[in-house]
Design a protein around this motif. Structure first.
Motif, PDB file in Angstrom:
ATOM      1  N   LEU A   1       0.831  -1.197   0.000  1.00  0.00           N
ATOM      2  CA  LEU A   1       0.000   0.000   0.000  1.00  0.00           C
ATOM      3  C   LEU A   1       0.872   1.255   0.000  1.00  0.00           C
ATOM      4  CD1 LEU A   1      -2.862   1.052   0.014  1.00  0.00           C
ATOM      5  CD2 LEU A   1      -2.839   0.960   2.491  1.00  0.00           C
TER       6      LEU A   1
ATOM      7  N   ALA B   1       1.849   1.996  -3.528  1.00  0.00           N
ATOM      8  CA  ALA B   1       0.726   2.565  -4.272  1.00  0.00           C
ATOM      9  C   ALA B   1       0.559   4.046  -3.947  1.00  0.00           C
ATOM     10  CB  ALA B   1      -0.558   1.806  -3.956  1.00  0.00           C
TER      11      ALA B   1
ATOM     12  N   GLN C   1      -2.707   2.387  -9.363  1.00  0.00           N
ATOM     13  CA  GLN C   1      -3.996   1.697  -9.396  1.00  0.00           C
ATOM     14  C   GLN C   1      -3.807   0.178  -9.373  1.00  0.00           C
ATOM     15  OE1 GLN C   1      -6.311   2.611 -12.857  1.00  0.00           O
ATOM     16  NE2 GLN C   1      -8.209   1.885 -11.939  1.00  0.00           N
TER      17      GLN C   1
ATOM     18  N   PHE D   1      -2.670  -0.911  -5.914  1.00  0.00           N
ATOM     19  CA  PHE D   1      -3.766  -0.830  -4.949  1.00  0.00           C
ATOM     20  C   PHE D   1      -4.689  -2.032  -5.072  1.00  0.00           C
ATOM     21  CE2 PHE D   1      -8.053   0.570  -3.745  1.00  0.00           C
ATOM     22  CZ  PHE D   1      -7.814   0.879  -2.417  1.00  0.00           C
TER      23      PHE D   1
END
Length: 56
Positions: A2, A5, A32, A35
């Motif tokens: 994360l 991202a 994207q 994620f």
């Protein structure tokens, strides 16, 4: 995952601010994808934990 991202999202926003459209769209696409991979891995981990149950 994360964190990567979010880093690519910030790169995309800064690149878009300075007018680098190609770099911004590429960074946004990478953010994207990362994620969605994070979300899939999170769901798989939660299902595996629910199926396995709690260990003492």
């Amino acid at each position: 995952m994360l964190g990567w991202a979010i880093a690519f999202l910030i790169i995309a926003l800064v690149a878009a601010l300075f007018g680098f459209g190609g770099i911004a769209s590429a960074s946004a696409g990478i953010a994207q994808i990362l994620f969605f991979v994070f979300i899939v891995l999170f769901v798989v981990a939660m299902v595996a934990r629910a199926v396995r149950g709690r260990s003492p």
